[in-house]
Scaffold this active site. Structure first.
Site, PDB file in Angstrom:
ATOM      1  N   GLU A   9      -6.657 -48.457  60.923  1.00 26.00           N
ATOM      2  CA  GLU A   9      -6.655 -47.711  59.648  1.00 26.00           C
ATOM      3  C   GLU A   9      -6.129 -45.903  59.927  1.00 26.00           C
ATOM      4  OE1 GLU A   9      -6.683 -50.390  55.864  1.00 26.00           O
ATOM      5  OE2 GLU A   9      -8.664 -49.723  57.343  1.00 26.00           O
ATOM      6  N   GLU A  34     -10.444 -58.275  60.648  1.00 25.51           N
ATOM      7  CA  GLU A  34     -10.675 -58.275  58.948  1.00 25.51           C
ATOM      8  C   GLU A  34     -10.371 -59.714  58.379  1.00 25.51           C
ATOM      9  OE1 GLU A  34      -8.920 -55.706  59.904  1.00 25.51           O
ATOM     10  OE2 GLU A  34      -9.455 -53.782  58.943  1.00 25.51           O
TER      11      GLU A  34
HETATM   12  C1  1HE Z   1     -21.062 -51.762  65.406  1.00 27.25           C
HETATM   13  C2  1HE Z   1     -19.267 -51.535  65.028  1.00 27.25           C
HETATM   14  C3  1HE Z   1     -19.585 -51.597  63.626  1.00 27.25           C
HETATM   15  C4  1HE Z   1     -20.134 -51.868  66.979  1.00 27.25           C
HETATM   16  N1  1HE Z   1     -19.677 -51.325  62.725  1.00 27.25           N
HETATM   17  N2  1HE Z   1     -21.621 -51.438  64.674  1.00 27.25           N
HETATM   18  N3  1HE Z   1     -15.036 -53.856  63.181  1.00 27.25           N
HETATM   19  C5  1HE Z   1     -14.419 -54.507  63.826  1.00 27.25           C
HETATM   20  O1  1HE Z   1     -15.060 -56.269  63.990  1.00 27.25           O
HETATM   21  C6  1HE Z   1     -15.069 -54.586  65.507  1.00 27.25           C
HETATM   22  C7  1HE Z   1     -16.538 -54.874  65.855  1.00 27.25           C
HETATM   23  N4  1HE Z   1     -16.745 -54.861  67.231  1.00 27.25           N
HETATM   24  C8  1HE Z   1     -16.560 -54.992  68.125  1.00 27.25           C
HETATM   25  O2  1HE Z   1     -16.106 -55.721  67.850  1.00 27.25           O
HETATM   26  C9  1HE Z   1     -17.355 -54.429  69.731  1.00 27.25           C
HETATM   27  O3  1HE Z   1     -18.151 -53.249  68.810  1.00 27.25           O
HETATM   28  C10 1HE Z   1     -16.163 -52.742  70.128  1.00 27.25           C
HETATM   29  C11 1HE Z   1     -14.871 -54.543  71.113  1.00 27.25           C
HETATM   30  C12 1HE Z   1     -15.422 -52.243  69.302  1.00 27.25           C
HETATM   31  C13 1HE Z   1     -16.801 -52.319  70.908  1.00 27.25           C
HETATM   32  O4  1HE Z   1     -17.882 -53.750  71.709  1.00 27.25           O
HETATM   33  P1  1HE Z   1     -19.350 -52.770  72.993  1.00 27.25           P
HETATM   34  O5  1HE Z   1     -19.147 -53.837  73.944  1.00 27.25           O
HETATM   35  O6  1HE Z   1     -18.204 -51.333  74.470  1.00 27.25           O
HETATM   36  O7  1HE Z   1     -19.855 -52.461  71.944  1.00 27.25           O
HETATM   37  P2  1HE Z   1     -20.769 -53.160  71.335  1.00 27.25           P
HETATM   38  O8  1HE Z   1     -21.710 -54.038  72.694  1.00 27.25           O
HETATM   39  O9  1HE Z   1     -20.165 -54.585  70.729  1.00 27.25           O
HETATM   40  O10 1HE Z   1     -21.066 -52.513  70.342  1.00 27.25           O
HETATM   41  C14 1HE Z   1     -22.538 -51.167  70.746  1.00 27.25           C
HETATM   42  C15 1HE Z   1     -23.439 -51.108  69.374  1.00 27.25           C
HETATM   43  O11 1HE Z   1     -22.244 -50.251  68.244  1.00 27.25           O
HETATM   44  C16 1HE Z   1     -24.060 -51.848  68.570  1.00 27.25           C
HETATM   45  O12 1HE Z   1     -24.764 -51.680  67.864  1.00 27.25           O
HETATM   46  P3  1HE Z   1     -26.515 -51.649  68.460  1.00 27.25           P
HETATM   47  O13 1HE Z   1     -27.550 -50.897  68.002  1.00 27.25           O
HETATM   48  O14 1HE Z   1     -26.846 -53.082  68.906  1.00 27.25           O
HETATM   49  O15 1HE Z   1     -26.188 -50.871  69.648  1.00 27.25           O
HETATM   50  C17 1HE Z   1     -22.624 -52.827  67.526  1.00 27.25           C
HETATM   51  O16 1HE Z   1     -23.768 -53.657  66.284  1.00 27.25           O
HETATM   52  C18 1HE Z   1     -22.049 -51.593  67.029  1.00 27.25           C
HETATM   53  N5  1HE Z   1     -21.236 -51.455  66.582  1.00 27.25           N
HETATM   54  N6  1HE Z   1     -19.097 -51.743  66.079  1.00 27.25           N
HETATM   55  C19 1HE Z   1     -20.848 -50.913  62.410  1.00 27.25           C
HETATM   56  N7  1HE Z   1     -18.067 -51.940  63.123  1.00 27.25           N
HETATM   57  C20 1HE Z   1     -11.216 -49.816  54.877  1.00 27.25           C
HETATM   58  S1  1HE Z   1     -11.957 -51.234  55.546  1.00 27.25           S
HETATM   59  C21 1HE Z   1     -11.457 -51.432  57.306  1.00 27.25           C
HETATM   60  C22 1HE Z   1     -12.328 -53.097  58.233  1.00 27.25           C
HETATM   61  C23 1HE Z   1     -12.501 -53.119  58.951  1.00 27.25           C
HETATM   62  O17 1HE Z   1     -12.858 -52.515  59.980  1.00 27.25           O
HETATM   63  S2  1HE Z   1     -12.932 -54.675  59.379  1.00 27.25           S
HETATM   64  C24 1HE Z   1     -13.153 -53.981  61.340  1.00 27.25           C
HETATM   65  C25 1HE Z   1     -14.381 -53.302  61.365  1.00 27.25           C
END
Ligand code: 1HE
Length: 264
Positions: A116, A136
Site C-alpha cells: 500500500e 491480509e
Molecule cells: C514483523 C512483521 C510484521 C516481520 N509485523 N513484526 N504483514 C504480513 O503478514 C507479513 C508478515 N511477515 C512475513 O511474512 C515475513 O516476516 C517476511 C516474508 C516479510 C520476512 O521473512 P523473514 O524470514 O526475513 O523474517 P522473519 O523471521 O519472519 O521476521 C523477522 C522479525 O520481524 C521477527 O521478529 P523477531 O522479534 O522474532 O526477530 C518477526 O516477528 C518480525 N516481523 N514482519 C510485526 N508485519 C493498513 S492495513 C495493512 C494490513 C497489513 O499490512 S497485513 C500484512 C502484514
C-alpha cells in the site's frame, strides 16, 4: 501516536540537496509499519523543505516492508479501526499528494501495508528480489492503507481480489509486467536506479511535476468532459510559467540536451 524517528531516516543529497532519501530503518522487524513509523512518514512528507525537488523512498535490510506491524494489531472497536485506517490515509496521501514526486526503490518483501505504501509513490523501481503479496486475507483483516483504491489502479480489481483470496505471491518479473513496478533492475540496483530517476525528475519544471502528481490522477477519475476541461486549465497554467517559456526558447534555439533521444 508514539513517534519513532529512529525507525525512519531522512537525508538530503545531490545538487543543492534537492533529493530527499526517506529510508525505513527498522530492518530487524522487516520494516514493519508501526503507528509511530506511519506518523514519522506523514511528518517527513508534510514537512519537506522547500528546496527539495524529488524523493526516494526505500527500506534498509533485505526487505522494503513487511506491512502493518502485526504486534500492534489488537482488538479495536469499530471507531478505533476507522481512525487507525484514516491515519494511514493521511500519511499515504501526504506521499501521493505531497510536495514532490516520490520514487520507491523496492526489494524483498513488498507486502500488505508495504505494498500500500509503495502504491502511494509515483514511480516504482524493483530489483530482482522483490515480491508482492496481500496476506491480509489470511490474517483475517482487510487492507486499510488505501490499497483498495490504489492497487486496482495498478493491476486491476480481479488480480487484487485473487491475491487476497488465494494468498497469491507475485515475483519481481511478474510484478513489473503487471504494473506494480515501472522498472525492473538486477538485484541490489533498485536504489541506484531510483536515485538516477529522482535526479532526472528534479530537472523538470516544478509546476509540470505538480500537475503530474495532483492533476493527472484526478483528471483520470473525472468524466471525460470534465477531465478535458481540467486538463486545459492545467495546461494553460503550466505553460504560462516563466520557466516553461524559457525551456521552449532553449529547445527552439537548439540548445544542447533538450532534444528527445531514441530509447536505448
Ligand atoms: C514483523 C512483521 C510484521 C516481520 N509485523 N513484526 N504483514 C504480513 O503478514 C507479513 C508478515 N511477515 C512475513 O511474512 C515475513 O516476516 C517476511 C516474508 C516479510 C520476512 O521473512 P523473514 O524470514 O526475513 O523474517 P522473519 O523471521 O519472519 O521476521 C523477522 C522479525 O520481524 C521477527 O521478529 P523477531 O522479534 O522474532 O526477530 C518477526 O516477528 C518480525 N516481523 N514482519 C510485526 N508485519 C493498513 S492495513 C495493512 C494490513 C497489513 O499490512 S497485513 C500484512 C502484514
Amino acid at each position: 501516536m508514539s513517534r519513532t524517528p529512529q525507525d525512519l531516516e531522512v537525508e538530503f543529497v545531490g545538487r543543492q540537496r534537492q533529493i530527499a532519501v526517506v529510508r525505513l530503518t527498522r530492518a530487524a522487524k522487516r520494516n514493519a509499519l508501526s503507528d509511530g513509523l506511519i506518523a514519522a512518514l506523514r511528518d517527513a512528507f508534510l514537512n519537506m523543505p522547500s528546496g527539495v525537488r524529488a524523493a526516494v523512498l526505500c527500506g534498509a535490510g533485505a526487505h522494503f516492508s513487511a506491512g502493518l506491524d502485526l504486534s500492534e494489531l489488537k482488538e479495536r472497536d469499530a471507531a478505533e479501526g476507522l481512525h487507525h485506517s484514516r491515519g494511514w490515509h493521511v500519511a499515504l496521501n501526504a506521499i501521493q499528494y505531497g510536495p514532490v514526486p516520490v520514487v520507491a526503490a523496492l526489494h524483498g518483501a513488498v507486502v500488505g501495508g508495504g505494498l500500500e505504501l509503495a502504491a502511494a509513490s509515483h514511480v516504482r523501481v524493483a530489483d530482482a528480489t522483490a515480491f508482492y503479496a496481500l496476506p491480509e486475507g489470511s490474517r483475517g483483516i482487510f487492507v486499510g492503507g488505501g490499497g483498495s483504491v490504489r492497487i486496482p489502479k495498478l493491476i486491476g480489481v480481479a488480480r487484487m481480489a485473487d491475491m487476497m483470496l488465494t494468498g497469491r505471491v507475485y515475483g519481481a518479473e511478474d510484478g513489473e509486467r503487471l504494473g506494480f513496478a515501472q522498472y525492473l533492475v538486477p538485484e541490489g540496483q533498485a536504489f541506484t536506479k531510483a536515485m538516477e530517476l529522482a535526479k532526472r525528475i528534479a530537472t523538470n519544471a516544478p509546476l509540470t511535476n505538480y500537475a503530474l502528481m495532483h492533476a493527472l490522477p484526478r483528471i483520470a477519475e473525472q468524466p471525460a468532459d470534465h477531465g478535458l476541461m481540467t486538463e486545459a486549465l492545467m495546461a494553460a497554467i503550466a505553460q504560462s510559467a516563466p520557466d516553461a517559456k524559457q525551456r521552449v526558447r532553449d529547445f527552439l534555439a537548439g540548445k544542447a540536451g533538450t532534444k528527445v533521444k531514441r530509447a536505448e
